[in-house]
Write a protein that holds these residues in place. Structure first.
Motif, PDB file in Angstrom:
ATOM      1  N   THR A   1       1.052  -1.236   0.012  1.00  0.00           N
ATOM      2  CA  THR A   1       0.357   0.351  -0.328  1.00  0.00           C
ATOM      3  C   THR A   1       0.672   1.169   0.714  1.00  0.00           C
ATOM      4  N   ALA A   2       1.864   1.564   0.974  1.00  0.00           N
ATOM      5  CA  ALA A   2       2.850   2.405   0.846  1.00  0.00           C
ATOM      6  C   ALA A   2       3.594   2.235  -0.187  1.00  0.00           C
ATOM      7  N   TYR A   3       3.841   1.430  -1.206  1.00  0.00           N
ATOM      8  CA  TYR A   3       4.730   1.927  -2.369  1.00  0.00           C
ATOM      9  C   TYR A   3       3.636   2.143  -3.423  1.00  0.00           C
ATOM     10  N   ARG A   4       2.333   1.555  -3.502  1.00  0.00           N
ATOM     11  CA  ARG A   4       1.134   1.503  -4.630  1.00  0.00           C
ATOM     12  C   ARG A   4       1.139   3.875  -4.124  1.00  0.00           C
ATOM     13  N   GLY A   5       1.009   4.127  -2.946  1.00  0.00           N
ATOM     14  CA  GLY A   5       1.184   5.250  -2.279  1.00  0.00           C
ATOM     15  C   GLY A   5       2.633   6.373  -3.542  1.00  0.00           C
ATOM     16  N   TYR A   6       3.564   5.828  -3.448  1.00  0.00           N
ATOM     17  CA  TYR A   6       4.478   6.486  -4.142  1.00  0.00           C
ATOM     18  C   TYR A   6       4.218   6.187  -5.699  1.00  0.00           C
ATOM     19  N   LEU A   7       3.424   5.548  -5.825  1.00  0.00           N
ATOM     20  CA  LEU A   7       3.268   4.775  -7.997  1.00  0.00           C
ATOM     21  C   LEU A   7       1.812   6.136  -8.129  1.00  0.00           C
ATOM     22  N   HIS A   8       0.951   6.316  -7.365  1.00  0.00           N
ATOM     23  CA  HIS A   8       0.429   6.947  -7.891  1.00  0.00           C
ATOM     24  C   HIS A   8       0.538   8.316  -7.988  1.00  0.00           C
ATOM     25  N   ASN A   9       0.945   8.651  -6.715  1.00  0.00           N
ATOM     26  CA  ASN A   9       1.926  10.194  -6.437  1.00  0.00           C
ATOM     27  C   ASN A   9       2.713  10.243  -7.686  1.00  0.00           C
ATOM     28  N   ALA A  10       3.856   9.766  -8.145  1.00  0.00           N
ATOM     29  CA  ALA A  10       4.978   9.973  -9.292  1.00  0.00           C
ATOM     30  C   ALA A  10       3.848  10.146 -10.323  1.00  0.00           C
ATOM     31  N   LYS A  11       2.766   9.117 -10.403  1.00  0.00           N
ATOM     32  CA  LYS A  11       2.302   8.843 -12.439  1.00  0.00           C
ATOM     33  C   LYS A  11       1.380  10.707 -11.655  1.00  0.00           C
ATOM     34  N   THR A  12       0.661  11.328 -10.999  1.00  0.00           N
ATOM     35  CA  THR A  12       0.463  12.183 -10.796  1.00  0.00           C
ATOM     36  C   THR A  12       1.087  13.781 -10.983  1.00  0.00           C
ATOM     37  N   ASN A  13       2.186  13.631 -11.121  1.00  0.00           N
ATOM     38  CA  ASN A  13       3.051  14.362 -11.170  1.00  0.00           C
ATOM     39  C   ASN A  13       3.633  14.316 -12.394  1.00  0.00           C
ATOM     40  N   GLY A  14       3.462  13.216 -13.295  1.00  0.00           N
ATOM     41  CA  GLY A  14       3.598  13.482 -14.976  1.00  0.00           C
ATOM     42  C   GLY A  14       5.191  12.040 -15.366  1.00  0.00           C
ATOM     43  N   ILE A  15       5.218  11.376 -13.821  1.00  0.00           N
ATOM     44  CA  ILE A  15       6.433  10.060 -13.978  1.00  0.00           C
ATOM     45  C   ILE A  15       5.610   9.442 -15.223  1.00  0.00           C
ATOM     46  N   SER A  16       6.174   8.945 -16.431  1.00  0.00           N
ATOM     47  CA  SER A  16       5.513   7.913 -16.957  1.00  0.00           C
ATOM     48  C   SER A  16       6.049   6.600 -16.555  1.00  0.00           C
ATOM     49  N   MET A  17       6.941   6.609 -16.338  1.00  0.00           N
ATOM     50  CA  MET A  17       7.979   4.984 -15.920  1.00  0.00           C
ATOM     51  C   MET A  17       7.659   4.483 -14.420  1.00  0.00           C
ATOM     52  N   ILE A  18       6.477   3.919 -14.302  1.00  0.00           N
ATOM     53  CA  ILE A  18       6.201   3.633 -12.943  1.00  0.00           C
ATOM     54  C   ILE A  18       6.385   1.822 -12.984  1.00  0.00           C
ATOM     55  N   GLN A  19       6.594   1.793 -11.976  1.00  0.00           N
ATOM     56  CA  GLN A  19       6.123   0.130 -12.541  1.00  0.00           C
ATOM     57  C   GLN A  19       5.997  -0.316 -11.021  1.00  0.00           C
ATOM     58  N   PRO A  20       5.163  -1.417 -10.929  1.00  0.00           N
ATOM     59  CA  PRO A  20       4.148  -1.882 -11.706  1.00  0.00           C
ATOM     60  C   PRO A  20       2.959  -1.171 -11.830  1.00  0.00           C
ATOM     61  N   GLY A  21       2.897  -0.419 -12.702  1.00  0.00           N
ATOM     62  CA  GLY A  21       1.610   0.676 -13.847  1.00  0.00           C
ATOM     63  C   GLY A  21       0.195  -0.260 -12.762  1.00  0.00           C
ATOM     64  N   SER A  22       0.296  -1.931 -13.428  1.00  0.00           N
ATOM     65  CA  SER A  22      -0.687  -2.338 -13.651  1.00  0.00           C
ATOM     66  C   SER A  22      -1.316  -2.275 -11.566  1.00  0.00           C
ATOM     67  N   PHE A  23      -0.691  -1.886 -11.058  1.00  0.00           N
ATOM     68  CA  PHE A  23      -1.133  -1.859 -10.359  1.00  0.00           C
ATOM     69  C   PHE A  23      -2.045  -0.594  -9.581  1.00  0.00           C
ATOM     70  N   LEU A  24      -2.067   0.100 -10.388  1.00  0.00           N
ATOM     71  CA  LEU A  24      -2.696   1.307 -10.528  1.00  0.00           C
ATOM     72  C   LEU A  24      -4.607   1.512 -11.322  1.00  0.00           C
ATOM     73  N   ILE A  25      -4.499   0.371 -12.212  1.00  0.00           N
ATOM     74  CA  ILE A  25      -5.506  -0.242 -12.984  1.00  0.00           C
ATOM     75  C   ILE A  25      -6.449  -0.964 -12.569  1.00  0.00           C
ATOM     76  N   SER A  26      -7.552  -0.976 -12.440  1.00  0.00           N
ATOM     77  CA  SER A  26      -8.213  -1.740 -11.600  1.00  0.00           C
ATOM     78  C   SER A  26      -9.086  -2.656 -12.974  1.00  0.00           C
TER      79      SER A  26
END
Length: 458
Positions: free
Chosen positions: A205-230
């Motif tokens: 959950t803490a790592y997914r929080g980072y992924l979401h924050n990075a995506k919101t702020n324009g970061i394209s290389m987030i892995q695994p991005g699948s964790f953010l897609i329902s």
């Protein structure tokens, strides 16, 4: 019979056993299979919506909205229709048009869609017309969440390798400023404790929080991005994982390494590998959609990070240029034409298009370097799926409709022609253009699609 002879004859024997349907396909159909590689927010869904609408009006209304597309002459188009691709739901064109009608941009794709766009052309040659009364040009498209694309390079890495590379990326600009909460969590977490289901959930959950924050702020290389897609279908709650400090990943006996290594392999083998096999197979042309404005809106480092992302992605596809016999008989599938496309080009004035194209070439040069010594043809394009702006009263200005429905004019500073010319903290705000009330004619007058598809049809 020699092995070489068997290799040549076996496919032909198989063909005749299947009857004449395959032969009909050879002579009555011209099929183009596309991989449209669009990162998150690259405008892929809007591109599909516009393309399908344009071709519908071109076919049924004889509206010449793609004037440079000589391979599909308006006067020869007899009809056009959509067909499903086996095991894929159809692209939701009706919902997207309804969104535009209500003044909203279509929602980003969070599920997998597939469709065939079939255009039936009349034959003009008298003899050909007698033997083959028509020819169908078939476009096969698959639409998928952009986050899936950035996950594909994970297939070539072990869990420890991925974990180390993920940490390295988080420690560099611009990711490090968005990973502070995640790094603080790791610093205070007791990895000597047993990896119970609740503790695993806490880390993921803490790592997914980072992924979401990075995506919101324009970061394209987030892995695994699948964790953010329902709509991904992968249960990140049950089988989630996160990168761990190297002192843990270097110890294969460590309980936390063992559980996350197991989850990572499950993700790669049970989810990601089948996804790649089913979604990106049998393709011969690739469109790589790039939203340069996401980087320009944030910083120079965002654009360099986008360049790195594209370079990694170019390693996940098979490039080449098989002959007609290899492709149709031996079923050899390689990508022979690649189009790098900067979307939303209507968001800058005509005076800045040359600089935007220059940036596109620089951001993609790491990817194009992977084509060296391969028979791959590539080109760069600026495309507007919908012309949401109008020229302003000055060369460096545009008119647009804002969120309050007001028709405004904005003036622009010159875009940099080179990445190195940008200051580290320099950024260029994105024009907040809303869906115009006259969205339909603006879609039909989108820019660059005719040149793009003329190139791909080659």
């Amino acid at each position: 019979m020699s092995q070489l002879f068997k290799t040549i004859v076996a496919p032909v024997e198989s063909l005749w056993r299947t009857g004449t349907s395959q032969i009909d396909d050879w002579f009555l159909k011209e099929t183009h299979r596309f991989t449209i590689t669009g990162l998150s927010r690259s405008g892929k869904s809007m591109l599909f919506t516009s393309l399908m609408t344009i071709l519908k009006y071109r076919s049924e209304e004889k509206y010449n909205c793609l004037p440079l597309l000589k391979r599909l002459p308006v006067e020869l188009v007899e009809s056009m229709w959509l067909e499903p691709i086996k095991d894929f739901p159809l692209f939701p064109i009706e919902q997207h048009i309804a969104a535009l009608e209500s003044g909203n941009w279509p929602h980003p794709t969070e599920e997998l869609y597939g469709f065939k766009l079939v255009i039936r052309l009349k034959q003009t040659n008298r003899f050909t017309k007698f033997v083959l009364p028509h020819k169908d040009v078939v476009f096969e498209f698959i639409d998928y969440p952009g986050e899936w694309i950035t996950d594909l390079p994970m297939l070539s890495k072990s869990y420890a390798q991925w974990s180390d590379s993920a940490w390295a990326q988080q420690m560099s600009e611009p990711q490090n400023s968005f990973a502070e909460d995640w790094h603080e969590f790791v610093r205070h977490f007791d990895f000597d404790s047993e990896p119970t289901p609740q503790r695993i959930t806490d880390v993921v959950t803490a790592y997914r929080g980072y992924l979401h924050n990075a995506k919101t702020n324009g970061i394209s290389m987030i892995q695994p991005g699948s964790f953010l897609i329902s709509g991904s279908g992968f249960d990140s709650q049950q089988s989630g994982f996160a990168p761990l400090p190297s002192k843990i990943t270097s110890d294969v006996s460590h309980p936390w390494y063992q559980v996350f290594n197991k989850h990572y392999n499950h993700f790669a083998n049970s989810w990601l590998a089948p996804l790649k096999a089913s979604t990106f197979k049998e393709t011969d042309k690739q469109i790589i959609l790039i939203d340069l404005f996401e980087g320009l809106n944030h910083s120079k480092q965002h654009l360099y990070q986008l360049k790195e992302t594209l370079s990694h992605l170019a390693e996940t596809f098979v490039y080449g240029n098989p002959s007609w016999f290899e492709k149709n008989v031996l079923r050899k599938n390689e990508i022979g034409r690649v189009a790098f496309v900067a979307t939303k080009a209507d968001l800058v004035p005509q005076s800045q298009k040359a600089n935007l194209l220059s940036l596109l070439r620089q951001v993609s040069e790491g990817a194009t370097a992977k084509f060296k010594d391969k028979p791959v043809v590539f080109e760069h394009f600026l495309v507007s799926a919908i012309q949401a702006t109008d020229p302003g009263t000055q060369p460096n200005s545009l008119r647009y409709t804002n969120a309050e429905g007001q028709y405004m004019q904005a003036s622009f500073e010159d875009l940099p022609a080179n990445l190195k010319d940008m200051a580290a903290d320099e950024h260029f705000p994105v024009l907040p253009a809303q869906v115009p009330a006259d969205y339909l004619p603006r879609m039909l007058n989108g820019r660059g699609l005719d040149r793009l598809f003329q190139f791909l049809l080659g």
